[in-house]
Design a protein around this motif. Structure first.
Motif, mmCIF file in Angstrom:
data_model
loop_
_atom_site.group_PDB
_atom_site.id
_atom_site.type_symbol
_atom_site.label_atom_id
_atom_site.label_comp_id
_atom_site.label_asym_id
_atom_site.label_seq_id
_atom_site.Cartn_x
_atom_site.Cartn_y
_atom_site.Cartn_z
ATOM 1 N N LEU A 150 16.088 -14.660 -23.255
ATOM 2 C CA LEU A 150 17.396 -15.186 -23.650
ATOM 3 C C LEU A 150 17.261 -16.590 -24.241
ATOM 4 N N CYS A 151 16.413 -17.399 -23.638
ATOM 5 C CA CYS A 151 16.197 -18.754 -24.165
ATOM 6 C C CYS A 151 15.638 -18.710 -25.582
ATOM 7 N N LEU A 192 18.484 -17.090 -28.048
ATOM 8 C CA LEU A 192 19.657 -17.921 -28.308
ATOM 9 C C LEU A 192 19.314 -19.300 -28.854
ATOM 10 N N GLU A 195 22.813 -26.894 -24.358
ATOM 11 C CA GLU A 195 22.251 -25.537 -24.380
ATOM 12 C C GLU A 195 22.182 -24.951 -22.972
ATOM 13 N N GLU A 233 25.588 -23.681 -22.099
ATOM 14 C CA GLU A 233 25.856 -22.397 -22.749
ATOM 15 C C GLU A 233 25.059 -21.272 -22.096
ATOM 16 N N MET A 234 23.804 -21.563 -21.696
ATOM 17 C CA MET A 234 22.995 -20.531 -21.049
ATOM 18 C C MET A 234 23.606 -20.118 -19.710
ATOM 19 N N ARG A 247 26.721 -20.254 -18.952
ATOM 20 C CA ARG A 247 27.909 -19.478 -19.294
ATOM 21 C C ARG A 247 27.533 -18.053 -19.671
ATOM 22 N N GLN A 248 26.444 -17.902 -20.452
ATOM 23 C CA GLN A 248 25.980 -16.579 -20.862
ATOM 24 C C GLN A 248 25.528 -15.754 -19.659
ATOM 25 N N LEU A 249 24.794 -16.396 -18.744
ATOM 26 C CA LEU A 249 24.311 -15.681 -17.567
ATOM 27 C C LEU A 249 25.472 -15.219 -16.693
ATOM 28 N N PHE A 264 28.492 -14.585 -17.714
ATOM 29 C CA PHE A 264 29.217 -13.536 -18.433
ATOM 30 C C PHE A 264 28.445 -12.216 -18.419
ATOM 31 N N ARG A 265 27.139 -12.287 -18.688
ATOM 32 C CA ARG A 265 26.339 -11.075 -18.826
ATOM 33 C C ARG A 265 25.988 -10.429 -17.483
#
Length: 293
Positions: A239-240, A243, A256, A259-260, A262-264, A266-267
């Protein structure tokens, strides 16, 4: 009193910014190093569970012997982590709590403790019943299926040492399962625990009514992580790179990292505790970054 044997609940502090076990092979190594430590300790294991960032044991022995057991296990596993990941002094500051459990008149106190330990994996949303979790004693009790495995005495010395991550000669009748770790039935006092609960139905009653089960119901399923720590940890580098074109979370800028996280979340439906563990952040640092998202 000091040398009197008692039953103890042994719990290590939860690691907030790292994991005991990063991947499945680490759990297997932990299981085998536990078996090695049991073989060299003057204690009897009644129940246990290895979780991502902490461990629990229900142990019979003197306080001194129980402390020697848990510190010995931590030292063995820390050496494994140092060899594999290059981490120095891993678990050195990981605290240990011992709580004496009455096993005399109040039999239910011990039953509740064993159920509490067994239910850790269920409370963490990893499985629906302790018997489905391989890294503990949940599948050892009231198991109608015959225990299957390879006797250690039938293996070569070299093969045993390669698989078990230690040079200790374990009892020849202990069993190694197909997945590559010593079956807990080899060293647990299964008979004592089954006689304590008497029936599978009674054990299931205590499992369903344990504090871990109640906490799970009270917290709500949506507040629990939906994926294991090891699953997220394995995909985090990809992912790093995908993205942000960087190889690790620590290489990301603050924006960053926000955002990571937030992505984790969410996913993988991760909560703050899990985000901290898989990224190496403290709980406070992860919470501050999430508040900024």
């Amino acid at each position: 009193m000091r040398n009197e044997k008692r039953i103890w609940l042994v719990t290590t502090d939860h690691l907030e910014d790292s994991l005991w076990f990063r991947e499945e092979d680490d759990f297997k190594a932990g299981m085998n190093l536990l078996a090695a430590q049991v073989s060299r300790s003057a204690v009897i294991i009644l129940a246990f569970i290895l979780m991502s960032n902490h461990v629990h044991f229900v142990v019979y022995g003197t306080r001194e012997d129980v402390l020697a057991f848990i510190h010995g296990f931590k030292m063995r596993y820390a050496r494994y982590v140092q060899r594999k990941y290059g981490l120095q002094e891993f678990l050195r500051r990981n605290g240990v709590d011992l709580k004496e459990i009455s096993a005399g008149d109040d039999q239910e106190a011990l039953e509740r403790v064993i159920a509490y330990v067994q239910m850790n994996c269920v409370a963490a949303n990893i499985c629906s019943h302790p018997s489905q979790y391989p890294w503990g004693s949940g599948g050892a009790f009231f198991n109608a299926s015959p225990v299957k495995g390879c006797r250690l005495g039938d293996m070569s010395v070299r093969a045993r040492r390669r698989i078990l991550h230690c040079a200790i000669d374990l009892p020849a009748d202990w069993l190694l399962c197909e997945e590559g770790y010593i079956l807990p039935e080899s060293y647990l006092n299964v008979k004592y625990v089954e006689e304590l609960f008497r029936t599978p139905r009674r054990m299931n009653y205590f499992l369903a009514s344990s504090s871990k089960a109640k906490n799970r119901l009270n917290s709500g399923e949506t507040e629990l992580p939906s994926f294991r720590d090891q699953t997220i940890l394995s995909v985090l580098p990809d992912l790093c790179r995908t993205l942000f074109g960087k190889d690790s979370f620590s290489a990301l800028t603050v924006s960053e990292q926000i955002e990571m996280l937030r992505q984790l979340r969410f996913r993988f439906s991760s909560n703050i505790n899990q985000l901290a563990r898989v990224t190496g952040l403290s709980y406070d640092a992860a919470a501050r970054l999430m508040d900024s998202a």
